[in-house]
Design a protein around this motif. Sequence first.
Motif, PDB file in Angstrom:
ATOM      1  N   ASP A   1       0.799  -1.231   0.000  1.00 11.84           N
ATOM      2  CA  ASP A   1       0.000   0.000   0.000  1.00 11.84           C
ATOM      3  C   ASP A   1       0.829   1.278   0.000  1.00 11.84           C
ATOM      4  O   ASP A   1       0.283   2.360   0.101  1.00 11.84           O
ATOM      5  CB  ASP A   1      -0.932  -0.006   1.224  1.00 11.84           C
ATOM      6  N   SER A   2       2.149   1.172  -0.105  1.00 12.68           N
ATOM      7  CA  SER A   2       2.974   2.378  -0.227  1.00 12.68           C
ATOM      8  C   SER A   2       4.346   1.978  -0.741  1.00 12.68           C
ATOM      9  O   SER A   2       4.701   0.798  -0.773  1.00 12.68           O
ATOM     10  CB  SER A   2       3.098   3.114   1.118  1.00 12.68           C
TER      11      SER A   2
ATOM     12  N   SER B   1      -2.640  -1.987  -3.763  1.00 12.60           N
ATOM     13  CA  SER B   1      -3.749  -1.059  -3.501  1.00 12.60           C
ATOM     14  C   SER B   1      -3.340   0.408  -3.472  1.00 12.60           C
ATOM     15  O   SER B   1      -4.109   1.245  -3.010  1.00 12.60           O
ATOM     16  CB  SER B   1      -4.420  -1.423  -2.163  1.00 12.60           C
ATOM     17  N   ASP B   2      -2.159   0.746  -3.980  1.00 10.92           N
ATOM     18  CA  ASP B   2      -1.684   2.124  -3.863  1.00 10.92           C
ATOM     19  C   ASP B   2      -1.553   2.783  -5.223  1.00 10.92           C
ATOM     20  O   ASP B   2      -0.741   2.355  -6.052  1.00 10.92           O
ATOM     21  CB  ASP B   2      -0.324   2.143  -3.152  1.00 10.92           C
TER      22      ASP B   2
ATOM     23  N   SER C   1      -5.124  14.241  -2.964  1.00 16.99           N
ATOM     24  CA  SER C   1      -4.856  13.355  -1.834  1.00 16.99           C
ATOM     25  C   SER C   1      -5.403  13.942  -0.538  1.00 16.99           C
ATOM     26  O   SER C   1      -4.802  14.833   0.061  1.00 16.99           O
ATOM     27  CB  SER C   1      -3.351  13.100  -1.702  1.00 16.99           C
TER      28      SER C   1
ATOM     29  N   SER D   1       5.084   4.699   6.975  1.00 17.48           N
ATOM     30  CA  SER D   1       4.859   4.291   5.594  1.00 17.48           C
ATOM     31  C   SER D   1       6.181   3.912   4.931  1.00 17.48           C
ATOM     32  O   SER D   1       7.274   4.158   5.455  1.00 17.48           O
ATOM     33  CB  SER D   1       4.154   5.405   4.805  1.00 17.48           C
TER      34      SER D   1
ATOM     35  N   LYS E   1       4.147  10.122   2.834  1.00 17.53           N
ATOM     36  CA  LYS E   1       2.888   9.743   3.461  1.00 17.53           C
ATOM     37  C   LYS E   1       2.983   9.709   4.991  1.00 17.53           C
ATOM     38  O   LYS E   1       2.006   9.376   5.660  1.00 17.53           O
ATOM     39  CB  LYS E   1       2.435   8.363   2.964  1.00 17.53           C
TER      40      LYS E   1
END
Length: 430
Positions: free
Chosen positions: A305-306, A335-336, A381, A398, A403
Amino acid sequence: MVDIATRVYNQNWKIDPIVRSLIDTDFYKLLMCQSVLRNRPDTTVAFSLINRTKTIPLAKLIDEGELREQLDHVRSLSLTRGESTWLRGNTFYGKRQMFSSSFMEWFEALRLPPYHLERRGDQFELTFEGKWPEVMLWEIPALAVLMELRSRAVLATMGKFELQVLYARAMTRLWEKIERLRRIEGLKIADFGTRRRHSFLWQDWAVQAMIEGLGNAFIGTSNCRIAMRRDIEAIGTNAHELPMVLAALADTDEELREAPYKVLADWHEEHSGNLRIILPDTYGTEGFLRNAPDWLAGWTGLRVDSGDPFDGAETAIRWWKDRGEDPTRKLVIFSDGLDVELIEALHARFAGRVKVSFGWGTLLTNDFRGFAPNDGLAPFSLVCKAVSANGRPTVKLSDNPNKATGPADEIARYKRVFGVGEQQSIDVVV
């Protein structure tokens, strides 16, 4: 099918509220909420809106009075009988009665707690504070309200025919993406786009397009209300919120170091199968996997995710091999910041090496880039994060330092405790 352009042209919040239901939220929020209610019901947390895209002046675009009306409307919502029946009786991830009677009784009586809203220059300060199980359910509706109010503000300047053309272009763009995705053999993809969607109506349209266009390759949506309406799977596991809050409650560096694993130990007791998905990047994926207990290697999979998604998946594959696991039997969920080109590239590289799945978010449900003057509908974002727990600040590191959230001194402490070295900065688009 709803004529979205005409609906937008005639929009009036009193008959067309942005958030229509308490289950107009992501499935993982309800799973986590049940766990929190069982294990940490009296923990006090605060959530706060964070606009990472400072060039978007939300307080200049959105009328404060209208924002308050929408948030107040969310506070008026309660679970309907049909929604309660669906949650109590449906099968989720192959399990009946995923939600306990005690959780459902609590949820059926719930009204979301008060909010605090102030204008700070060109941005809004929006915070929620109270008992963790209640406050955590503000995150998704708050984001949905802000994102759609921004969309409505831009769309209000456009004429009826202009709106018809705009939505025709957006539909064409999405359908062209779906046609490309059709060519990927063995594709598995879900809608993860609730939190930063263009609007509820558009997310619902996008899901219907995915159902028709992708067939069995489309495995479900994170949005509970849409899953119920369209009779598809509700998808979601857990998120950064759990380790962030548990870490903030730690009294020592050792307790802090163990907090992410304590969260997953609790989850292990409650869930099995495809709900056992590791989210390792809260305090750095490399360090998390290096120090992870052996039993975690037996979990079903991992979500990236990152950071660089290719590096993240390669790291997971090496870790599984080092722990004596067969990566081809493991699931990697990307998912990023996904869009078609990245989905194609990731699938080409990892299909056959692991089981590959995608949670497609903002660029599924909010890709209106180039369709409005000054690119005024381009996604941005916006997040709503837990910022404190029992008065202590929370931190997220992250795999992408852009992030990271939390006070600078606490970020430095967490990097020391978790052994996080130099990180590669990646622009956060969505």
